[in-house]
Design an enzyme around this catalytic site. Sequence first.
Site, PDB file in Angstrom:
ATOM      1  N   GLU A 170       5.323  47.869  48.486  1.00 50.58           N
ATOM      2  CA  GLU A 170       6.070  46.639  48.177  1.00 50.58           C
ATOM      3  C   GLU A 170       7.132  46.928  47.126  1.00 50.58           C
ATOM      4  OE1 GLU A 170       5.805  44.978  45.145  1.00 50.58           O
ATOM      5  OE2 GLU A 170       4.323  46.299  44.252  1.00 50.58           O
ATOM      6  N   LYS A 210       7.783  54.669  47.231  1.00 47.70           N
ATOM      7  CA  LYS A 210       7.451  53.658  46.216  1.00 47.70           C
ATOM      8  C   LYS A 210       7.461  54.274  44.808  1.00 47.70           C
ATOM      9  CE  LYS A 210       5.525  50.244  44.094  1.00 47.70           C
ATOM     10  NZ  LYS A 210       6.094  48.948  43.936  1.00 47.70           N
ATOM     11  N   ALA A 242      20.494  49.014  27.907  1.00 47.28           N
ATOM     12  CA  ALA A 242      19.738  49.675  26.840  1.00 47.28           C
ATOM     13  C   ALA A 242      18.933  48.630  26.080  1.00 47.28           C
ATOM     14  CB  ALA A 242      20.703  50.383  25.905  1.00 47.28           C
ATOM     15  N   GLY A 258       8.732  47.720  30.467  1.00 41.80           N
ATOM     16  CA  GLY A 258       7.313  47.376  30.408  1.00 41.80           C
ATOM     17  C   GLY A 258       6.897  46.820  31.750  1.00 41.80           C
ATOM     18  N   CYS A 300       4.189  47.698  36.463  1.00 43.20           N
ATOM     19  CA  CYS A 300       4.565  48.676  37.499  1.00 43.20           C
ATOM     20  C   CYS A 300       5.240  49.922  36.962  1.00 43.20           C
ATOM     21  CB  CYS A 300       5.464  47.992  38.517  1.00 43.20           C
ATOM     22  SG  CYS A 300       4.733  46.500  39.189  1.00 43.20           S
ATOM     23  N   LYS A 306       9.471  40.752  30.621  1.00 45.54           N
ATOM     24  CA  LYS A 306      10.846  40.383  30.974  1.00 45.54           C
ATOM     25  C   LYS A 306      10.851  38.866  31.162  1.00 45.54           C
ATOM     26  CE  LYS A 306      10.564  40.978  35.985  1.00 45.54           C
ATOM     27  NZ  LYS A 306      11.157  41.590  37.162  1.00 45.54           N
ATOM     28  N   ARG A 336       1.729  42.564  30.526  1.00 48.93           N
ATOM     29  CA  ARG A 336       1.160  43.905  30.686  1.00 48.93           C
ATOM     30  C   ARG A 336       2.179  44.981  30.298  1.00 48.93           C
ATOM     31  NH1 ARG A 336      -1.221  43.411  36.634  1.00 48.93           N
ATOM     32  NH2 ARG A 336       0.473  41.888  36.765  1.00 48.93           N
TER      33      ARG A 336
HETATM   34  C1  UGA Z   1       9.434  46.785  39.359  1.00 51.76           C
HETATM   35  C2  UGA Z   1      10.508  47.204  40.379  1.00 51.76           C
HETATM   36  O1  UGA Z   1      11.789  46.792  39.923  1.00 51.76           O
HETATM   37  C3  UGA Z   1      10.228  46.579  41.756  1.00 51.76           C
HETATM   38  O2  UGA Z   1      11.172  47.064  42.690  1.00 51.76           O
HETATM   39  C4  UGA Z   1       8.820  46.995  42.180  1.00 51.76           C
HETATM   40  O3  UGA Z   1       8.470  46.416  43.431  1.00 51.76           O
HETATM   41  C5  UGA Z   1       7.827  46.510  41.152  1.00 51.76           C
HETATM   42  O4  UGA Z   1       8.152  47.114  39.877  1.00 51.76           O
HETATM   43  C6  UGA Z   1       6.449  46.959  41.590  1.00 51.76           C
HETATM   44  O5  UGA Z   1       6.209  48.175  41.607  1.00 51.76           O
HETATM   45  O6  UGA Z   1       5.671  46.128  42.045  1.00 51.76           O
HETATM   46  P1  UGA Z   1       8.999  44.622  37.861  1.00 51.76           P
HETATM   47  O7  UGA Z   1       7.855  45.356  37.272  1.00 51.76           O
HETATM   48  O8  UGA Z   1       8.798  43.197  38.269  1.00 51.76           O
HETATM   49  O9  UGA Z   1       9.554  45.376  39.186  1.00 51.76           O
HETATM   50  O10 UGA Z   1      10.139  44.644  36.761  1.00 51.76           O
HETATM   51  P2  UGA Z   1      11.637  45.166  36.652  1.00 51.76           P
HETATM   52  O11 UGA Z   1      12.583  44.075  36.940  1.00 51.76           O
HETATM   53  O12 UGA Z   1      11.808  46.431  37.393  1.00 51.76           O
HETATM   54  O13 UGA Z   1      11.708  45.458  35.074  1.00 51.76           O
HETATM   55  C7  UGA Z   1      10.841  46.437  34.490  1.00 51.76           C
HETATM   56  C8  UGA Z   1      11.121  46.585  33.021  1.00 51.76           C
HETATM   57  O14 UGA Z   1      12.349  47.288  32.809  1.00 51.76           O
HETATM   58  C9  UGA Z   1      11.251  45.278  32.223  1.00 51.76           C
HETATM   59  O15 UGA Z   1      10.531  45.404  31.027  1.00 51.76           O
HETATM   60  C10 UGA Z   1      12.741  45.163  31.952  1.00 51.76           C
HETATM   61  O16 UGA Z   1      13.020  44.446  30.771  1.00 51.76           O
HETATM   62  C11 UGA Z   1      13.109  46.641  31.800  1.00 51.76           C
HETATM   63  N1  UGA Z   1      14.548  46.906  32.039  1.00 51.76           N
HETATM   64  C12 UGA Z   1      15.110  46.655  33.253  1.00 51.76           C
HETATM   65  C13 UGA Z   1      15.316  47.467  31.024  1.00 51.76           C
HETATM   66  O17 UGA Z   1      14.818  47.727  29.899  1.00 51.76           O
HETATM   67  N2  UGA Z   1      16.623  47.754  31.269  1.00 51.76           N
HETATM   68  C14 UGA Z   1      17.205  47.507  32.480  1.00 51.76           C
HETATM   69  O18 UGA Z   1      18.411  47.799  32.630  1.00 51.76           O
HETATM   70  C15 UGA Z   1      16.423  46.938  33.492  1.00 51.76           C
END
Ligand code: UGA
Length: 445
Positions: A155, A208, A256, A261, A264, A324, A331
């Site tokens: 997913e 994945k 940045a 976090g 995933c 986020k 988590r």
């Molecule tokens: C992530 C992936 O983006 C999805 O494609 C994947 O399906 C999902 O994991 C999963 O494996 O189920 P998610 O954990 O919901 O999704 O969160 P993201 O939107 O990827 O953000 C992850 C973290 O990165 C957050 O803490 C966000 O603040 C941080 N982030 C994101 C940054 O610090 N900088 C960025 O430019 C983007």
Amino acid sequence: MKKHTTAPRHITMIGAGHVGLVTAACFAALGHNVICLDTDDERIKGLHRGEMPFYEPGMSELVLKGCASGHLTFTTSYEEAACEAEFVFIAVATPTTPVGLPDLRNVRAAGAAIVQALGSRRAIIISKSTGPVGISQALESLHETVSLPLVGNPEFLREGTAIKDFMEPDRVVLGSDDTEASRAVGSLYEPLGKPILYTDMKSAEMVKYACNAFLATKISFINEIAEICERVGADVRDVAKGMGLDFRIGRHFLNAGVGFGGSCLPKDVRALAYLAAVYGSHPQLLNAVLEINAEQRRRLVGRVRDALGGLRNKKVAILGLAFKPDTDDIRDAPALDLINLLEYEEAEIVACDPVAVDAARKVFPRLNCETDAYRAAEQADAVIIATEWDEFRNIDLPKLRSVMHTPLIADGRNILEPAVVRANGFVYLGVGLPDEDKLRTSVAI
Ligand code: UGA
């Protein structure tokens, strides 16, 4: 929302967690008959009452609509879940074990239980839970003993935009040695009109992991660049923009900040690094990605410590607990590390989040929490922004300054405009931004 164009099929979803429930509700919205099973009795009772087990925008409406149309039902009984099943998705949790690899016991247990309930009934078993090249192995024994077709279907749902991510995916990945089964699962996704990639099972699992590891790498990369920017006096926001305009690089995931976090990215990078090591490979880049991420939290706390001349007995307000915005999921959230680091240095902490306070209290029962940022910042010596919620982006700076003891903002998400913050009398610490306050920090405080 797109309408289903092929005949409704009977889908069983095992697991009413984020992935399972979103996928179940979306398949129901496409017109399929979906029964969603969870062994957590309270969760299923709640869903019967229309209560969602987690916060996801649009989820409640979609589930209620699915239930009202009769396309979506819930159960705790494997027998009930199996009786009409044609497709059985396994979307149970795979929590991290102390060594860093996901615990596959839930997957094995779900597989064994559904196979027993299916009896002589044929159904395609589809693995949606995330596990390293081995989640298939966890189900392989079932495949061998009862010879049910097995398909891996990783997913790519992000929390906060999960419904859109399901309905408008960039791609669907299906891995199996059984082409017919793979194509049958593919037919469920065809109405979405998006590319479907057919691979073997192990490659699907690697897609994945490689995706999440790459996203994490982009974040750690820009965070490393940010540190260099700080030292040379460049602005990482412009650097990221300039990079992102190169279509080979792309502008996403170059923000940045205090690091990534969630349930995933950190877990999957750790798992892939561990798996690589188990197979005799030395995952230098993945290890560096994790190290840089941990360092982002420590550096920010260090900069606040330097600015305040120590943290002991200093009051620090942490704005944002969720990993986020648009989720109450904490988590592996950066805020948790910040809390631990600040507690270690004997700072007085008040945390604030619009929706994640209850979740945080389960982890830190004695944590002082507020849902209002100004109350959290009352008499604070510093505010640290850990989540880019809109209410923090649009914070009333004069009001904030009027309640704080010392006007210091450490913006761990670069959501405020430094010049505006400074014009309102604050000392402002961003990530990867020219540090104009550096010289006057000790004077101003
Ligand atoms: C992530 C992936 O983006 C999805 O494609 C994947 O399906 C999902 O994991 C999963 O494996 O189920 P998610 O954990 O919901 O999704 O969160 P993201 O939107 O990827 O953000 C992850 C973290 O990165 C957050 O803490 C966000 O603040 C941080 N982030 C994101 C940054 O610090 N900088 C960025 O430019 C983007």
